[in-house]
Structures are given as structure tokens and as C-alpha cells.
Design a protein around this motif. Sequence first.
Motif, PDB file in Angstrom:
ATOM      1  N   ASP A   1       0.883  -1.169   0.000  1.00 13.63           N
ATOM      2  CA  ASP A   1       0.000   0.000   0.000  1.00 13.63           C
ATOM      3  C   ASP A   1       0.916   1.212   0.000  1.00 13.63           C
ATOM      4  OD1 ASP A   1      -2.524  -1.326   0.180  1.00 13.63           O
ATOM      5  OD2 ASP A   1      -2.098  -1.734   2.284  1.00 13.63           O
ATOM      6  N   LEU A   2       0.777   2.059  -1.013  1.00 13.12           N
ATOM      7  CA  LEU A   2       1.656   3.208  -1.183  1.00 13.12           C
ATOM      8  C   LEU A   2       0.832   4.475  -1.318  1.00 13.12           C
ATOM      9  CD1 LEU A   2       4.520   4.400  -1.822  1.00 13.12           C
ATOM     10  CD2 LEU A   2       4.037   3.865  -4.226  1.00 13.12           C
ATOM     11  N   SER A   3       1.196   5.499  -0.558  1.00  8.41           N
ATOM     12  CA  SER A   3       0.603   6.832  -0.677  1.00  8.41           C
ATOM     13  C   SER A   3       1.730   7.785  -1.023  1.00  8.41           C
ATOM     14  CB  SER A   3      -0.038   7.275   0.638  1.00  8.41           C
ATOM     15  OG  SER A   3      -1.049   6.390   1.026  1.00  8.41           O
ATOM     16  N   VAL A   4       1.535   8.588  -2.070  1.00 12.19           N
ATOM     17  CA  VAL A   4       2.560   9.531  -2.510  1.00 12.19           C
ATOM     18  C   VAL A   4       1.933  10.904  -2.630  1.00 12.19           C
ATOM     19  CG1 VAL A   4       4.217  10.116  -4.322  1.00 12.19           C
ATOM     20  CG2 VAL A   4       3.732   7.712  -3.823  1.00 12.19           C
ATOM     21  N   ALA A   5       2.549  11.891  -1.959  1.00 15.06           N
ATOM     22  CA  ALA A   5       2.117  13.290  -2.072  1.00 15.06           C
ATOM     23  C   ALA A   5       3.091  13.993  -3.001  1.00 15.06           C
ATOM     24  CB  ALA A   5       2.111  13.957  -0.700  1.00 15.06           C
ATOM     25  N   THR A   6       2.560  14.727  -3.965  1.00 17.96           N
ATOM     26  CA  THR A   6       3.398  15.399  -4.942  1.00 17.96           C
ATOM     27  C   THR A   6       2.861  16.782  -5.262  1.00 17.96           C
ATOM     28  OG1 THR A   6       4.337  15.224  -7.165  1.00 17.96           O
ATOM     29  CG2 THR A   6       2.171  14.268  -6.839  1.00 17.96           C
ATOM     30  N   GLN A   7       3.756  17.643  -5.718  1.00 17.31           N
ATOM     31  CA  GLN A   7       3.352  18.986  -6.138  1.00 17.31           C
ATOM     32  C   GLN A   7       3.258  19.095  -7.658  1.00 17.31           C
ATOM     33  OE1 GLN A   7       6.515  21.164  -4.124  1.00 17.31           O
ATOM     34  NE2 GLN A   7       5.052  21.883  -2.603  1.00 17.31           N
ATOM     35  N   ALA A   8       3.498  18.012  -8.356  1.00 21.00           N
ATOM     36  CA  ALA A   8       3.469  18.017  -9.821  1.00 21.00           C
ATOM     37  C   ALA A   8       2.497  16.948 -10.312  1.00 21.00           C
ATOM     38  CB  ALA A   8       4.866  17.739 -10.370  1.00 21.00           C
ATOM     39  N   LYS A   9       2.159  17.037 -11.585  1.00 23.87           N
ATOM     40  CA  LYS A   9       1.332  15.994 -12.182  1.00 23.87           C
ATOM     41  C   LYS A   9       2.157  14.723 -12.305  1.00 23.87           C
ATOM     42  CE  LYS A   9      -1.892  18.793 -14.770  1.00 23.87           C
ATOM     43  NZ  LYS A   9      -2.513  19.042 -16.067  1.00 23.87           N
ATOM     44  N   VAL A  10       1.489  13.608 -12.240  1.00 25.45           N
ATOM     45  CA  VAL A  10       2.117  12.306 -12.405  1.00 25.45           C
ATOM     46  C   VAL A  10       2.120  11.981 -13.893  1.00 25.45           C
ATOM     47  CG1 VAL A  10       1.885   9.862 -11.877  1.00 25.45           C
ATOM     48  CG2 VAL A  10       1.356  11.569 -10.139  1.00 25.45           C
ATOM     49  N   SER A  11       3.203  11.374 -14.368  1.00 29.70           N
ATOM     50  CA  SER A  11       3.236  10.986 -15.779  1.00 29.70           C
ATOM     51  C   SER A  11       3.247   9.465 -15.899  1.00 29.70           C
ATOM     52  CB  SER A  11       4.437  11.604 -16.494  1.00 29.70           C
ATOM     53  OG  SER A  11       5.644  11.196 -15.911  1.00 29.70           O
ATOM     54  N   LEU A  12       2.705   8.992 -16.999  1.00 33.59           N
ATOM     55  CA  LEU A  12       2.600   7.566 -17.266  1.00 33.59           C
ATOM     56  C   LEU A  12       3.151   7.313 -18.658  1.00 33.59           C
ATOM     57  CD1 LEU A  12       1.483   4.757 -16.419  1.00 33.59           C
ATOM     58  CD2 LEU A  12      -0.702   5.458 -17.419  1.00 33.59           C
ATOM     59  N   GLU A  13       4.220   6.496 -18.733  1.00 33.75           N
ATOM     60  CA  GLU A  13       4.806   6.131 -20.023  1.00 33.75           C
ATOM     61  C   GLU A  13       4.246   4.768 -20.418  1.00 33.75           C
ATOM     62  OE1 GLU A  13       9.038   6.213 -19.465  1.00 33.75           O
ATOM     63  OE2 GLU A  13       9.064   8.381 -19.144  1.00 33.75           O
ATOM     64  N   LEU A  14       3.638   4.707 -21.592  1.00 36.12           N
ATOM     65  CA  LEU A  14       2.968   3.502 -22.060  1.00 36.12           C
ATOM     66  C   LEU A  14       3.681   2.933 -23.276  1.00 36.12           C
ATOM     67  CD1 LEU A  14      -0.607   5.031 -21.930  1.00 36.12           C
ATOM     68  CD2 LEU A  14       0.323   3.352 -20.325  1.00 36.12           C
ATOM     69  N   ASN A  15       3.688   1.609 -23.399  1.00 39.45           N
ATOM     70  CA  ASN A  15       4.203   0.939 -24.577  1.00 39.45           C
ATOM     71  C   ASN A  15       2.996   0.437 -25.355  1.00 39.45           C
ATOM     72  OD1 ASN A  15       5.221  -0.885 -26.466  1.00 39.45           O
ATOM     73  ND2 ASN A  15       6.885  -1.532 -25.125  1.00 39.45           N
ATOM     74  N   GLU A  16       2.699   1.089 -26.466  1.00 40.22           N
ATOM     75  CA  GLU A  16       1.488   0.781 -27.233  1.00 40.22           C
ATOM     76  C   GLU A  16       1.472  -0.636 -27.787  1.00 40.22           C
ATOM     77  OE1 GLU A  16       0.580   3.865 -30.072  1.00 40.22           O
ATOM     78  OE2 GLU A  16       0.963   5.428 -28.592  1.00 40.22           O
ATOM     79  N   SER A  17       2.633  -1.279 -27.877  1.00 40.10           N
ATOM     80  CA  SER A  17       2.643  -2.656 -28.380  1.00 40.10           C
ATOM     81  C   SER A  17       2.047  -3.631 -27.367  1.00 40.10           C
ATOM     82  CB  SER A  17       4.065  -3.088 -28.761  1.00 40.10           C
ATOM     83  OG  SER A  17       4.893  -3.155 -27.626  1.00 40.10           O
ATOM     84  N   PHE A  18       1.843  -3.173 -26.110  1.00 37.74           N
ATOM     85  CA  PHE A  18       1.241  -4.011 -25.074  1.00 37.74           C
ATOM     86  C   PHE A  18      -0.270  -3.788 -24.943  1.00 37.74           C
ATOM     87  CE2 PHE A  18       5.477  -3.871 -22.513  1.00 37.74           C
ATOM     88  CZ  PHE A  18       6.027  -4.829 -23.340  1.00 37.74           C
ATOM     89  N   PHE A  19      -0.858  -2.910 -25.763  1.00 34.57           N
ATOM     90  CA  PHE A  19      -2.283  -2.591 -25.656  1.00 34.57           C
ATOM     91  C   PHE A  19      -3.144  -3.776 -26.098  1.00 34.57           C
ATOM     92  CE2 PHE A  19      -2.141   2.355 -26.163  1.00 34.57           C
ATOM     93  CZ  PHE A  19      -1.367   2.443 -25.031  1.00 34.57           C
TER      94      PHE A  19
END
Length: 162
Positions: A117-135
Motif C-alpha cells: 500500500d503506497l501513498s505519494v504526495a506530490t506537487q506536480a502531475k504524475v506521468s505515465l509512459e505507455l508501450n502501445e505494443s502491449f495494448f
Amino acid sequence: MNMDYSLTTAHRLVLDVWGVTLPLSVYGLEAYGLTESTRPFNDDIYVSGFSRLIFDQVIGGHMDVELFSYGCSPEKLHWPDKALMKLTKTWEKDNLASSDSIYEIEATLISPYGRCDLSVATQAKVSLELNESFFVPVREYILNTKKYGWNCSKGLINPTER
């Protein structure tokens, strides 16, 4: 979930996460950096592989990990007195309590192996890098979870592999 310790700093947390679901019908293509021309099919998306989740400007967090034995049928580990083996880490507790941007993640952590269980507080937007070959279309994933879901028989695989 795998924490990429080589890229993690005091204010940056990098996680490789398996099996992200992109509910396009709820949030739209733009929320994930996709367009109609890059949309692979007309369904929500399951990512049958690792994606990279990046938290920048981290100001606090909390993590609990209940340790498991390794294998396809993991068991919770206990101390000789029968107490659950658990790791806990909190950093910048005051910032965590006062932040408006707290992200909550429940996952299986690869190392150390266990329920996290992880809680993270941040002052910036979170980014998500996706590999489209796994869609994969979510409907296809639901019909064949053994094919597209995490396969523990492969052991602890490299996040760049499928």
C-alpha cells in the motif's frame, strides 16, 4: 509493481507497473496522451506489460509492505511469534497529511516481494509512459486473463520484457 531505484531520488519516484487499465470511455483519449489516429481499437485498454509511472516533486509518502514467500502460490511471512512480517516507511509525514495531491496505489511489490500500500504526495502531475505494443482491448483481457495478466511462472521478469 517494481520500484526503479536507479531513477528514484529524494523528490522523484519511478515505478514500473504491470497491467494498467485505461478507461477511455470515462476519461477520454487525451487523458493518456492518445489521439484518434493512435487509438488501436474501439474499447478501453488493458496494458499487458509494464508501464512506467513517474512522480516528480514528491513531498511525502507512506508505504506498507506485507512480505510474501516467492512463488506462484505466495504465502504471507510471519515471525516466530506469529506476527506478520511487515515493512513500513513514512517520509515527510507533515507534507503527506497536508497535501491536496495524494496518490494511492495498492499492488504487489516485486522487491521486497509482498502486498504494498503506497501513498505519494506530490506537487506536480504524475506521468505515465505507455508501450502501445502491449495494448489489448479490455474485453479481450477479461476473456483471457491467463494470456494477458501477470504470469508468476516466469518469475521476476525484467520490466522491459513482456
